[in-house]
Design a protein around this motif. Structure first.
Motif, PDB file in Angstrom:
ATOM      1  N   SER A 116     -10.779 -25.671  41.213  1.00 30.78           N
ATOM      2  CA  SER A 116     -10.197 -26.615  42.644  1.00 30.78           C
ATOM      3  C   SER A 116     -11.345 -25.653  42.819  1.00 30.78           C
ATOM      4  O   SER A 116     -11.391 -24.446  43.213  1.00 30.78           O
ATOM      5  CB  SER A 116      -8.796 -27.385  42.763  1.00 30.78           C
ATOM      6  N   TRP A 117     -12.210 -26.633  44.212  1.00 37.66           N
ATOM      7  CA  TRP A 117     -12.786 -25.858  44.850  1.00 37.66           C
ATOM      8  C   TRP A 117     -12.908 -26.073  46.602  1.00 37.66           C
ATOM      9  O   TRP A 117     -12.254 -27.247  46.596  1.00 37.66           O
ATOM     10  CB  TRP A 117     -14.146 -26.223  45.172  1.00 37.66           C
ATOM     11  N   GLN A 118     -13.022 -24.852  47.496  1.00 40.16           N
ATOM     12  CA  GLN A 118     -12.633 -25.351  48.723  1.00 40.16           C
ATOM     13  C   GLN A 118     -14.447 -24.690  49.203  1.00 40.16           C
ATOM     14  O   GLN A 118     -14.647 -23.592  48.811  1.00 40.16           O
ATOM     15  CB  GLN A 118     -11.592 -24.890  49.228  1.00 40.16           C
ATOM     16  N   TRP A 119     -14.684 -25.330  50.492  1.00 42.12           N
ATOM     17  CA  TRP A 119     -15.904 -25.097  51.359  1.00 42.12           C
ATOM     18  C   TRP A 119     -15.551 -23.508  51.910  1.00 42.12           C
ATOM     19  O   TRP A 119     -14.387 -23.617  52.718  1.00 42.12           O
ATOM     20  CB  TRP A 119     -16.238 -26.043  52.238  1.00 42.12           C
ATOM     21  N   ALA A 120     -16.274 -22.473  51.795  1.00 39.17           N
ATOM     22  CA  ALA A 120     -15.881 -21.878  52.681  1.00 39.17           C
ATOM     23  C   ALA A 120     -16.309 -21.719  53.901  1.00 39.17           C
ATOM     24  O   ALA A 120     -17.757 -22.761  54.231  1.00 39.17           O
ATOM     25  CB  ALA A 120     -16.755 -20.296  52.310  1.00 39.17           C
ATOM     26  N   GLU A 121     -15.971 -20.921  55.184  1.00 37.45           N
ATOM     27  CA  GLU A 121     -15.894 -21.173  56.916  1.00 37.45           C
ATOM     28  C   GLU A 121     -17.645 -20.357  56.543  1.00 37.45           C
ATOM     29  O   GLU A 121     -17.529 -19.760  56.617  1.00 37.45           O
ATOM     30  CB  GLU A 121     -14.725 -20.956  57.697  1.00 37.45           C
ATOM     31  N   TRP A 122     -17.979 -21.155  57.135  1.00 42.16           N
ATOM     32  CA  TRP A 122     -19.631 -20.501  57.045  1.00 42.16           C
ATOM     33  C   TRP A 122     -19.770 -19.431  58.649  1.00 42.16           C
ATOM     34  O   TRP A 122     -19.238 -19.736  59.542  1.00 42.16           O
ATOM     35  CB  TRP A 122     -20.843 -21.081  57.167  1.00 42.16           C
ATOM     36  N   ASP A 123     -20.063 -18.492  58.772  1.00 36.35           N
ATOM     37  CA  ASP A 123     -19.983 -17.113  59.544  1.00 36.35           C
ATOM     38  C   ASP A 123     -21.935 -16.080  59.462  1.00 36.35           C
ATOM     39  O   ASP A 123     -21.879 -16.377  58.778  1.00 36.35           O
ATOM     40  CB  ASP A 123     -19.403 -16.763  60.321  1.00 36.35           C
ATOM     41  N   GLN A 124     -22.069 -15.524  60.228  1.00 42.30           N
ATOM     42  CA  GLN A 124     -23.525 -15.308  60.008  1.00 42.30           C
ATOM     43  C   GLN A 124     -23.016 -13.483  58.983  1.00 42.30           C
ATOM     44  O   GLN A 124     -24.365 -13.218  58.872  1.00 42.30           O
ATOM     45  CB  GLN A 124     -23.213 -14.930  61.167  1.00 42.30           C
ATOM     46  N   THR A 219     -31.223 -17.340  38.814  1.00 39.39           N
ATOM     47  CA  THR A 219     -30.692 -18.855  39.489  1.00 39.39           C
ATOM     48  C   THR A 219     -29.356 -19.259  38.614  1.00 39.39           C
ATOM     49  O   THR A 219     -28.273 -19.587  39.575  1.00 39.39           O
ATOM     50  CB  THR A 219     -31.304 -19.904  39.644  1.00 39.39           C
ATOM     51  N   TRP A 220     -29.095 -18.826  37.086  1.00 37.81           N
ATOM     52  CA  TRP A 220     -28.046 -18.423  36.649  1.00 37.81           C
ATOM     53  C   TRP A 220     -26.649 -18.336  37.047  1.00 37.81           C
ATOM     54  O   TRP A 220     -25.809 -18.730  37.691  1.00 37.81           O
ATOM     55  CB  TRP A 220     -28.282 -18.451  35.269  1.00 37.81           C
ATOM     56  N   ASN A 221     -27.439 -16.640  37.665  1.00 46.04           N
ATOM     57  CA  ASN A 221     -26.420 -15.456  38.367  1.00 46.04           C
ATOM     58  C   ASN A 221     -26.518 -15.943  39.257  1.00 46.04           C
ATOM     59  O   ASN A 221     -24.875 -16.283  39.847  1.00 46.04           O
ATOM     60  CB  ASN A 221     -27.339 -14.476  37.655  1.00 46.04           C
ATOM     61  N   TYR A 222     -27.221 -16.084  40.463  1.00 41.87           N
ATOM     62  CA  TYR A 222     -27.022 -16.246  41.322  1.00 41.87           C
ATOM     63  C   TYR A 222     -26.279 -18.022  42.469  1.00 41.87           C
ATOM     64  O   TYR A 222     -24.880 -17.515  42.714  1.00 41.87           O
ATOM     65  CB  TYR A 222     -28.349 -15.885  42.749  1.00 41.87           C
ATOM     66  N   PHE A 223     -26.252 -19.125  41.422  1.00 38.97           N
ATOM     67  CA  PHE A 223     -25.640 -20.019  41.779  1.00 38.97           C
ATOM     68  C   PHE A 223     -24.432 -19.937  41.074  1.00 38.97           C
ATOM     69  O   PHE A 223     -23.256 -20.334  41.843  1.00 38.97           O
ATOM     70  CB  PHE A 223     -26.223 -20.869  41.300  1.00 38.97           C
ATOM     71  N   GLN A 224     -23.939 -19.652  39.981  1.00 37.55           N
ATOM     72  CA  GLN A 224     -22.754 -18.833  39.546  1.00 37.55           C
ATOM     73  C   GLN A 224     -21.534 -18.161  40.574  1.00 37.55           C
ATOM     74  O   GLN A 224     -20.492 -18.351  40.906  1.00 37.55           O
ATOM     75  CB  GLN A 224     -23.040 -18.486  38.763  1.00 37.55           C
ATOM     76  N   GLY A 225     -22.239 -16.950  40.885  1.00 37.75           N
ATOM     77  CA  GLY A 225     -21.078 -16.451  42.051  1.00 37.75           C
ATOM     78  C   GLY A 225     -21.618 -16.605  43.435  1.00 37.75           C
ATOM     79  O   GLY A 225     -20.799 -16.677  43.939  1.00 37.75           O
ATOM     80  N   TYR A 226     -22.633 -16.822  43.967  1.00 37.51           N
ATOM     81  CA  TYR A 226     -22.723 -16.961  45.239  1.00 37.51           C
ATOM     82  C   TYR A 226     -23.012 -18.362  45.820  1.00 37.51           C
ATOM     83  O   TYR A 226     -22.546 -18.497  46.938  1.00 37.51           O
ATOM     84  CB  TYR A 226     -24.366 -16.362  46.162  1.00 37.51           C
ATOM     85  N   ILE A 227     -22.681 -19.358  44.620  1.00 39.19           N
ATOM     86  CA  ILE A 227     -23.336 -20.666  45.050  1.00 39.19           C
ATOM     87  C   ILE A 227     -21.680 -21.277  44.658  1.00 39.19           C
ATOM     88  O   ILE A 227     -20.841 -21.697  46.025  1.00 39.19           O
ATOM     89  CB  ILE A 227     -23.747 -21.698  44.810  1.00 39.19           C
ATOM     90  N   TYR A 228     -21.243 -21.574  43.572  1.00 40.54           N
ATOM     91  CA  TYR A 228     -20.661 -21.934  42.734  1.00 40.54           C
ATOM     92  C   TYR A 228     -18.420 -20.595  43.030  1.00 40.54           C
ATOM     93  O   TYR A 228     -17.436 -21.521  42.825  1.00 40.54           O
ATOM     94  CB  TYR A 228     -20.114 -22.206  41.383  1.00 40.54           C
ATOM     95  N   GLY A 229     -19.117 -19.375  43.332  1.00 34.03           N
ATOM     96  CA  GLY A 229     -17.172 -18.578  43.571  1.00 34.03           C
ATOM     97  C   GLY A 229     -16.752 -18.547  42.277  1.00 34.03           C
ATOM     98  O   GLY A 229     -16.111 -17.867  42.479  1.00 34.03           O
ATOM     99  N   PHE A 230     -17.167 -18.379  41.436  1.00 34.22           N
ATOM    100  CA  PHE A 230     -17.135 -18.114  39.847  1.00 34.22           C
ATOM    101  C   PHE A 230     -17.623 -16.398  39.721  1.00 34.22           C
ATOM    102  O   PHE A 230     -18.298 -15.880  40.188  1.00 34.22           O
ATOM    103  CB  PHE A 230     -17.710 -18.825  38.287  1.00 34.22           C
ATOM    104  N   ASN A 231     -16.968 -15.668  38.850  1.00 35.63           N
ATOM    105  CA  ASN A 231     -16.860 -13.936  38.307  1.00 35.63           C
ATOM    106  C   ASN A 231     -18.245 -14.139  37.753  1.00 35.63           C
ATOM    107  O   ASN A 231     -18.757 -15.699  37.340  1.00 35.63           O
ATOM    108  CB  ASN A 231     -16.541 -13.921  37.789  1.00 35.63           C
ATOM    109  N   LEU A 241     -20.395 -19.758  48.945  1.00 31.51           N
ATOM    110  CA  LEU A 241     -20.538 -20.645  49.438  1.00 31.51           C
ATOM    111  C   LEU A 241     -19.230 -22.006  49.893  1.00 31.51           C
ATOM    112  O   LEU A 241     -18.703 -22.728  49.903  1.00 31.51           O
ATOM    113  CB  LEU A 241     -21.408 -22.325  49.281  1.00 31.51           C
ATOM    114  N   LEU A 242     -19.277 -21.693  47.864  1.00 36.91           N
ATOM    115  CA  LEU A 242     -17.494 -22.324  47.514  1.00 36.91           C
ATOM    116  C   LEU A 242     -16.422 -21.159  47.339  1.00 36.91           C
ATOM    117  O   LEU A 242     -17.089 -20.217  46.441  1.00 36.91           O
ATOM    118  CB  LEU A 242     -17.807 -23.526  46.378  1.00 36.91           C
TER     119      LEU A 242
END
Length: 297
Positions: A116-124, A219-231, A241-242
């Motif tokens: 399941s996913w939750q949006w991260a609260e964005w901050d600087q 992009t495979w690595n970056y989106f996996q980790g920093y966008i979708y929140g997987f290891n 982000l998620l």
């Protein structure tokens, strides 16, 4: 037999060169840590999380690849693959493909209830580490592709042809991740990494260079980790982000290894490999497409 021993020896030497320097650097870091009063767990964490150590390893893999090529291969008529016509366009194609494949994997795992996913609260505070993540994964993509697809695959292809080069370089690429946390928790991470190697190796063959695989790898690595929140291959990220909550069996969600531990990713990588071959097989007339075709049948 002499050829087999020579090729195996060159690949082993290219890897050992990197490991020797890394061991020396690790001892230096450990000595500094001990002087500062760190215990064993703190030392391991400090070395494993050090960006300096990570970037040094990337530089060493690139340096090893070009050193081995310069000493033994430069006059033998094959190229590592960075000097490629329309390289920027191929890198963009690969980057888009990486986003599509990793997004499809993530959404399917979510749709089947694996996470399941939750949006991260964005901050600087998130901006700097996420930008650093881009630099990190650019380095990972460039160094691993130059070594695995540029030097190792190029060497094997020169001696044994495309099919052997794709298979063997992909297995060796997976083994490069042997020390990653959870790598051997089940067969799925190993199979995923082999198939990731295969899609990038096939792309290297049918596009004639490294830029398509570099784009996908990034992009495979970056989106996996920093966008979708997987290891990412068992390694964690501080920000994404998620926020991902694992709630399914490991074969579906990937468990602690990330999406590369999911059975769904294997299916998508196989489909992606076929798509890459079909899209690019006629665009580079110098490629031995029949050899690649035999792998996909």
């Amino acid at each position: 037999m002499k050829t087999h021993a020579s090729v195996a020896g060159k690949i082993a030497l290219s890897f050992v060169m990197v490991m020797v320097v890394m061991i020396i650097v690790s001892f230096i870091f450990a000595a500094i840590g001990v002087a500062r009063g760190m215990n064993l767990a703190e030392l391991e964490a400090s070395i494993g999380e050090s960006l300096l150590v990570q970037y040094l390893q990337m530089i060493l893999f690139i340096a090893s690849s070009y050193a081995m090529y310069a000493f033994f291969e430069r006059k033998k008529g094959w190229a590592i693959g960075l000097r490629q016509r329309r390289g920027a366009a191929y890198a963009l194609h690969g980057a888009v493909a990486g986003i599509i494949l990793i997004s499809a994997s993530a959404v399917l795992v979510w749709a089947f209830g694996g996470v399941s996913w939750q949006w991260a609260e964005w901050d600087q505070e998130m901006l700097v580490p996420m930008l650093k993540g881009v630099l990190l994964f650019v380095g990972v993509a460039v160094s691993e592709e130059i070594y695995s697809r540029g030097y190792v695959q190029g060497l094997l292809r020169h001696h044994y042809g495309s099919t052997t080069a794709i298979v063997v370089s992909s297995v060796l690429f997976a083994l490069l991740h042997s020390l990653n946390p959870g790598m051997f928790s089940s067969p799925l991470p190993v199979i995923n990494l082999i198939m990731a190697g295969v899609i990038m190796a096939v792309a290297r063959e049918v596009t004639g260079g490294l830029w398509w695989p570099i784009g996908l790898h990034l992009t495979w690595n970056y989106f996996q980790g920093y966008i979708y929140g997987f290891n990412v291959s068992g390694t964690t990220r501080d920000y994404s982000l998620l926020h991902t909550v694992d709630q399914g069996p490991a074969w579906l969600s990937g468990g602690g290894f990330g999406l590369e531990g999911s059975a769904l990713s294997i299916v998508l990588l196989i489909l992606g490999t076929i798509a890459v071959y079909m899209m690019y097989r006629n665009k580079n007339k110098k490629i031995d497409a029949d050899s690649v075709s035999s792998l996909l049948k």
